[in-house]
Scaffold this active site. Structure first.
Site, PDB file in Angstrom:
ATOM      1  N   ASP A  14      56.268  11.313   6.790  1.00 11.51           N
ATOM      2  CA  ASP A  14      57.350  10.703   6.006  1.00 11.51           C
ATOM      3  C   ASP A  14      57.129   9.220   5.733  1.00 11.51           C
ATOM      4  O   ASP A  14      57.302   8.761   4.606  1.00 11.51           O
ATOM      5  CB  ASP A  14      58.693  10.876   6.721  1.00 11.51           C
ATOM      6  CG  ASP A  14      59.176  12.311   6.666  1.00 11.51           C
ATOM      7  OD1 ASP A  14      58.630  13.086   5.854  1.00 11.51           O
ATOM      8  OD2 ASP A  14      60.092  12.649   7.427  1.00 11.51           O
ATOM      9  N   ARG A  95      65.419   1.784  19.061  1.00 10.10           N
ATOM     10  CA  ARG A  95      65.771   1.386  17.690  1.00 10.10           C
ATOM     11  C   ARG A  95      66.122  -0.094  17.563  1.00 10.10           C
ATOM     12  O   ARG A  95      65.655  -0.747  16.619  1.00 10.10           O
ATOM     13  CB  ARG A  95      66.897   2.268  17.123  1.00 10.10           C
ATOM     14  CG  ARG A  95      66.598   3.766  17.125  1.00 10.10           C
ATOM     15  CD  ARG A  95      65.224   4.099  16.653  1.00 10.10           C
ATOM     16  NE  ARG A  95      64.960   5.540  16.645  1.00 10.10           N
ATOM     17  CZ  ARG A  95      63.752   6.064  16.571  1.00 10.10           C
ATOM     18  NH1 ARG A  95      62.687   5.283  16.504  1.00 10.10           N
ATOM     19  NH2 ARG A  95      63.588   7.372  16.567  1.00 10.10           N
ATOM     20  N   SER A 175      61.139  18.184  15.553  1.00 10.56           N
ATOM     21  CA  SER A 175      61.243  16.753  15.286  1.00 10.56           C
ATOM     22  C   SER A 175      61.209  16.068  16.646  1.00 10.56           C
ATOM     23  O   SER A 175      62.069  16.315  17.494  1.00 10.56           O
ATOM     24  CB  SER A 175      62.551  16.456  14.557  1.00 10.56           C
ATOM     25  OG  SER A 175      62.799  15.070  14.606  1.00 10.56           O
TER      26      SER A 175
HETATM   27  N1  ARG Z   1      69.551  12.718  19.527  1.00 12.71           N
HETATM   28  C1  ARG Z   1      68.823  11.626  20.076  1.00 12.71           C
HETATM   29  C2  ARG Z   1      69.446  10.321  19.703  1.00 12.71           C
HETATM   30  O1  ARG Z   1      70.183  10.268  18.764  1.00 12.71           O
HETATM   31  C3  ARG Z   1      67.359  11.686  19.756  1.00 12.71           C
HETATM   32  C4  ARG Z   1      66.961  11.413  18.351  1.00 12.71           C
HETATM   33  C5  ARG Z   1      65.499  11.581  18.242  1.00 12.71           C
HETATM   34  N2  ARG Z   1      64.995  11.440  16.921  1.00 12.71           N
HETATM   35  C6  ARG Z   1      64.171  12.321  16.375  1.00 12.71           C
HETATM   36  N3  ARG Z   1      63.717  12.064  15.211  1.00 12.71           N
HETATM   37  N4  ARG Z   1      63.816  13.416  16.997  1.00 12.71           N
HETATM   38  O2  ARG Z   1      69.236   9.328  20.339  1.00 12.71           O
END
Ligand code: ARG
Length: 398
Positions: A14, A95, A175
């Site tokens: 992506d 993040r 993912s």
């Molecule tokens: N659900 C988790 C969060 O919001 C993990 C997100 C992980 N992202 C991914 N692209 N698999 O922190």
């Protein structure tokens, strides 16, 4: 000079296609920024080069592993941070750090915007954009997958048409997001919460049902932070890495949850976070030994709130900042040793000691040498139950 956008680059399909896609749609030059938070898997030089091959004008790699451990994971550990009492915030912690580097890079290169490869359905888009808004309110955030309708099918076609050097990871139905604090796996057959996870999903942990001799280790903490394992001083990062290895071997920290996303969706998530879960177990035990009862009780509420804020993308917000001050103050005496037994998917505390301990043997013992004056309890209970007694008299008289 053309306008520039700094893209948070992972090296995957992506964001690789996102480079050309962004350029075509906005006319901006794309700078790729890959932040190493211990995701492993690939040489960061290859990642850097791939961004250039996909059309980035500049490609930067930042090794942020130590910063991640010191400034993000250690605060999370001090907060015993678990969202919905289960999820150690693996992705939610990375993040804000990535966003900070996006904002810094954008500023230093004179870019007017930043970009990320998140979809419009998850938490991560919120975290990136809320963090950038808090750090650099004049930057615009662009999300090619969400805003410029870059779907996976289109990405594959675009990559083929433009001869982009994409690694064929398209085979994985999951993912996955990972860093040194853990690994998050979603989608594929996991989307049905009735389907049990399979052994293939895991990478940081070995099967906890396979019989193994226990390992016993001692973790030394200073002011809430682990500083040594078995007497060997290590950096926060080295401790987390070592704990991933030690606890991962025993399958510690496998988590399977249906989680409440910020955008309102419930999603099925499988995590593995061996270091995080073992360290939180040890840290909580040391707090039990060293924190006063009311501080400890109050802190549990603060921890839940802290975890919610971080999950919800408010790492750089005012409330989180204030809660950090409270949490830091509680950690002053959280120093000492915790012995942990690792076996069968569990990290169990088997010993605890601290020079700052509030545990007083002479008060606690039922043997001779007891210094606790039991006669004081009688009057204490009289007064403690007085309000109940008075209201009960009224209630019974009705
Ligand atoms: N659900 C988790 C969060 O919001 C993990 C997100 C992980 N992202 C991914 N692209 N698999 O922190």
């Amino acid at each position: 000079m053309a306008d520039r956008v700094v893209l948070a680059y992972s090296g995957g399909l992506d964001t690789s296609v996102g480079i050309g896609w962004l350029k075509d749609a906005t006319g901006k030059e794309v700078v790729a920024l890959a932040v190493d938070v211990g995701q492993g898997g690939e040489d960061m030089n290859d990642v850097r080069q791939r961004a250039l091959d996909c059309g980035a004008v500049e490609s930067i790699v930042v090794d942020a592993k130590e910063e991640f451990a010191d400034d993000y994971l250690m605060p999370a550990l001090k907060a015993n941070a678990l969202y919905q009492k289960r999820y150690p915030l693996v992705s939610a912690l990375s993040r804000p750090l990535i966003s900070k580097h996006l904002a810094l890079t954008a500023k230093s290169l004179g870019a007017d915007s930043v970009a990320h490869g998140c979809t419009g359905k998850g938490n991560d888009q919120v975290r990136f954009e809320a963090a950038v808004a808090a750090l650099a309110p004049d930057l615009t955030s662009i999300a090619p997958v969400r805003d410029l309708a870059l779907t996976r099918d289109k990405a594959i076609i675009y990559a083929e048409e433009h001869g982009l050097p994409i690694r064929q990871s398209a085979a994985s139905p999951y993912s996955i997001d990972k860093n040194v604090w853990g690994r998050a796996v979603e989608t594929g057959f996991l989307e049905d919460p009735w389907n049990a996870p399979i052994e293939d999903l895991y990478e940081y942990t070995q099967d906890p049902t396979v019989q193994k001799d226990a390992d016993e280790i001692t973790i030394t903490f200073e002011a809430g932070i682990p500083v040594a394992i078995d007497g060997v001083s290590l950096s926060a990062l080295a401790i987390v890495e070592k704990m991933n290895e030690l606890a991962g071997r025993h399958g510690v920290g496998r988590i399977d949850v249906v989680e409440d996303r910020l955008v309102g969706i419930k999603s099925r998530e499988v995590y593995e976070a061996p270091a995080a879960m073992a360290l939180i177990e040890a840290h909580e035990a040391l707090e039990s030994l060293t924190l006063e009862r009311d501080v400890s009780r109050y802190k549990r509420g603060v921890e839940a709130e802290w975890s919610n804020l971080v999950y919800d993308g408010l790492w750089f917000g005012g409330l989180k900042r204030s809660l950090d001050v409270f949490i830091d103050d509680t950690q002053k005496y959280v120093s000492g040793d915790i012995r942990l037994k690792l076996q069968g998917g569990r990290a169990t505390v088997t010993g605890q000691k601290s020079a700052q301990s509030l545990y007083d043997f002479d008060l606690a013992t039922y043997d001779t040498g007891d210094t606790f004056d039991q006669s004081l309890s009688k009057g204490f209970i009289e007064l403690w139950s007085l309000p109940s007694k008075i209201s009960a008299r009224r209630d019974l008289a009705q």
